[in-house]
Design an enzyme around this catalytic site. Sequence first.
Site: not given
Length: 426
Positions: A146, A233, A274
């Site tokens: 994802f 990531d 985030k």
Amino acid sequence: MSVLEKMSSAEAIALEDKYGAHNYHPLPVVLNRGEGVYVWDVEGKKYYDFLSAYSAVNQGHCHPKIVGAMVEQAQTLTLTSRAFYNDKLGVYEKYVTEYFGFDKVLPMNTGAEAVETALKICRKWAYEKKGINENEAQIIVCDGNFHGRTTTIISFSNDENARKNFGPYTAGFISIPYDDIDALEKAVNSSKNIAGFLVEPIQGEAGVYTPSEDFIKKAKAICEANNVLFIADEVQTGIARTGSLLAVCGNCSCENKCEKQATYTQPDILILGKALSGGAYPVSAVLANDAIMNVIKPGQHGSTFGGNPVAAAVAMAALDVVSDENLAQNARKLGNIFREEIGNYIKTSTIATLVRGKGLLNAIVINDTEESETAWNICMRLAEKGLLAKPTHGNIIRFAPPLVMTEAQLKDCIAIIIGTLKEFEK
Ligand SMILES: *Cc1c(COP(=O)(O)O)cnc(C)c1O
């Protein structure tokens, strides 16, 4: 009714349902306030937040230091665009590159944008530095990945729901099984056109799949030996979530104050988002050293809001909080308690089969099919009992509270979780 009047949960849900696109399926809880590990709904009910906005709110809701920095900067200067310099961006760039140990940063806003940025940098590097023929670069990714929701990113997803009917897809990606070093070695050697390997150190959305201990280290070694960029990531796993500053720090919990301990794997390109803002503002970043980052020249990539003064001020405050409050160490300690206590319960449970994760990024696997409603129903019951968590992939529930949680609060939460699971025993 006036929008300034207090509305009920039912009214708020009805509004979203009627006027908003149905691209999410939220739990029926309407929140209007947050502080630390807690959120409150419009009826005043208090909950422990065990999602932390998918690990964006690692520093806790409305952290006064982060909100303070945001308000102060918002009252001074919010946006200049990159057509001009501003007095915050350079300060932030120095701060964030030193914090994570890279020469340069390219600031963006959302995680998906940062992933796109990393892919573009990787391709440009492949053509200009590695000498791959134009339009032939391949980037290796992992099954179950994802990385966000843009057209290119969903092109290499294997989640049918994320992909179907959004084609035609962007070419240039090869997918291999996650946590499979042999498959990586084979893929890297399959062609001279391999430019990079994009990987999540733990697959969060897929259900907190935690690879074998040495996967990341071995993967980086294979990349290095073949002049392939290792792209991490860490949008979800980074910034103390997994008990170290980055998941690629391995078992080092020094918050990057050490001289790169043996367990640290330096990515060629690091992607953050985030919690880079503590959930206060959309802030993402791509970090790399000069040999890679300098392939980007003026006009070749950018974003109107990327690196704006508010983002810069917020990110510095958010990272200060991570160090000042020892959030990595706390996540590590509480994560060990969580997995040990839930693990002990699971030994005799018929409803939960497995707990896995690292630091405070954990998941419990529910003993039912992916299509079943059981995990959703457990989350509904957890909400009734004052704890918010959400299923990912049907039968897996992710548990990721803010990292400012205390041990006493965690114990309270573990009691709620085990008590709820027991109600569902067959
Ligand atoms: C959330 C996430 C993204 C995308 O971030 P957005 O801000 O939602 O675009 C990318 N990669 C990982 C690993 C994520 O968890």
